[in-house]
Design a protein around this motif. Structure first.
Motif, short mmCIF file in Angstrom:
data_model
loop_
_atom_site.label_atom_id
_atom_site.label_comp_id
_atom_site.label_asym_id
_atom_site.label_seq_id
_atom_site.Cartn_x
_atom_site.Cartn_y
_atom_site.Cartn_z
N ALA A 61 0.71 -1.17 0.31
CA ALA A 61 -0.12 0.02 -0.15
C ALA A 61 0.75 1.14 -0.10
N THR A 62 0.23 2.48 -0.50
CA THR A 62 0.97 3.78 -0.37
C THR A 62 0.25 4.44 0.73
N LEU A 63 1.06 4.95 1.85
CA LEU A 63 0.61 5.87 2.71
C LEU A 63 0.87 7.34 2.51
N ALA A 64 0.02 8.11 2.02
CA ALA A 64 0.04 9.43 1.35
C ALA A 64 -0.07 10.29 2.73
N ILE A 65 0.76 11.33 2.91
CA ILE A 65 0.73 12.26 3.95
C ILE A 65 0.27 13.74 3.26
N GLY A 66 -0.80 14.20 3.91
CA GLY A 66 -1.18 15.57 3.59
C GLY A 66 -1.66 15.94 2.24
N VAL A 67 -2.49 14.94 1.59
CA VAL A 67 -2.87 15.43 0.21
C VAL A 67 -3.85 16.53 0.44
N GLY A 68 -3.83 17.32 -0.35
CA GLY A 68 -5.02 18.67 -0.45
C GLY A 68 -4.59 19.87 0.71
N LEU A 69 -3.61 19.58 1.70
CA LEU A 69 -3.18 20.49 2.52
C LEU A 69 -2.31 21.59 1.82
N LYS A 70 -2.31 22.52 2.45
CA LYS A 70 -1.23 24.01 2.16
C LYS A 70 -0.47 24.29 3.27
N SER A 71 -0.10 23.31 4.13
CA SER A 71 1.00 23.49 5.17
C SER A 71 0.73 24.77 5.71
N SER A 72 -0.40 25.07 6.39
CA SER A 72 -0.72 26.30 6.96
C SER A 72 -0.38 26.01 8.54
N SER A 73 -0.11 24.72 9.07
CA SER A 73 0.15 24.39 10.56
C SER A 73 1.04 23.24 10.56
#
Length: 319
Positions: A61-73
């Protein structure tokens, strides 16, 4: 959003594996508890947080981190490797935006093994930034590793881009990229200290020559050793910013690129056909260091060509 903690070992997809009796979603705060092994078979995206204190088997499996985020926090898109944590299997960890960090200690390391690969998606992400802060992690995975900060639009958002590795061991991956071409911006801090590289063919710092670099890069107090006798190539091709290699211990190391600053270091190479500095290297500074070459031609100046030398001891067997 809910706080979900593993209740026992079992499949990720089984509600009985989790304390809330439900399968976690990407927006939950998820923890794999110490002593539990959770197997992830299907791809999963972490939007909030995942803390691994036990074992995570990624299977394929692929564990994706932060898809759709903009690094605001710092609180969203977070993967934490706890003390004694283990990630195994043949899957990928794909950071798109967020933080990859560890809470391991000097007497209780985390590990990434099997054929698990840190992997960057093939497209840039606007305002997507990844922050790596890993210490006391052993990488025994058998596949190449790419630690990329990912960001394209690095002028927006308050989230920094860092690649910080301290007291890590790499003994398995043959090729390691700290910063990937086209994804590593000039503001990115790359600080690699007290790490041990064993049986690596190439360690690449910050991608290729066309990327602009404003911050200095550190590869300090690290050791490089290949038991099979093949050289380890350290590749650093920059227009701006130097690579600081203070305190290096290297056996059969070749450095490609410039500028590189070396001090208080020890190098052992086989012969002048495997020089420390690859052809074309220039603007390098080497000071207060010791070199030994296992050949009668040890004193040939080609070994350190293209470098400014100060307080150098360079020895080898005499004819």
């Amino acid at each position: 959003m809910a706080t979900i903690i593993s209740k026992q070992s079992g499949p990720w997809s089984s509600a009985s594996s989790w304390n809330e009796g439900k399968i976690p979603s990407g927006t939950d705060e998820i923890t794999i508890a110490t002593g539990h092994t959770i197997k992830l078979v299907n791809d999963f995206s972490v939007a909030k947080s995942l803390t691994v204190n036990g074992s995570l088997d990624l299977d394929n499996a692929t564990l994706a981190i932060g898809v759709g985020l903009k690094s605001s926090s710092y609180s969203d898109g977070v993967l934490t490797l706890g003390a004694g944590a283990s990630i195994t299997g043949q899957g990928k960890i794909s950071p798109v935006c967020g933080r990859i960090c560890s809470a391991a200690t000097s007497d209780n390391w985390a590990s990434v093994g099997g054929a698990v690969q840190f992997y960057t998606p093939g497209t840039q992400v606007a305002a997507g930034k990844v922050n790596f802060e890993l210490a006391y992690v052993s990488f025994t995975s058998s596949v190449d590793q790419i630690f990329s900060t990912q960001g394209n639009d690095w002028s927006s958002g308050s989230f920094p881009q860092t690649l910080i590795f301290s007291h890590c061991v790499f003994n398995g991956p043959k090729n390691i990229d700290f910063g990937q071409s086209g994804y590593t911006r000039g503001e990115t801090e790359i600080d690699i200290q007290y790490c041990d590289f064993r049986n690596c063919m190439q360690v690449k710092i910050a991608g290729i020559q066309s990327d602009r670099v404003d911050e200095a890069r550190n590869l300090k107090y690290c050791t490089f050793y290949n038991s099979d006798g093949t050289p380890c190539l350290i590749s650093y091709l920059r227009f701006m910013g130097s690579l600081d290699m203070t305190g290096t211990v290297g056996v059969r190391v070749k450095i490609q690129g410039n500028p590189v600053d070396i001090a208080d270091s020890f190098f052992l190479n086989d012969n002048i056909s495997n020089p420390l500095l690859a052809p074309g290297a220039n603007a390098n500074t080497i000071a207060d260091s010791y070199f030994y070459t296992l050949a009668a031609e040890a004193y040939n100046p080609k070994l350190l060509t293209g470098a400014s030398l100060k307080n150098i001891v360079h020895e080898g067997p005499r004819n």
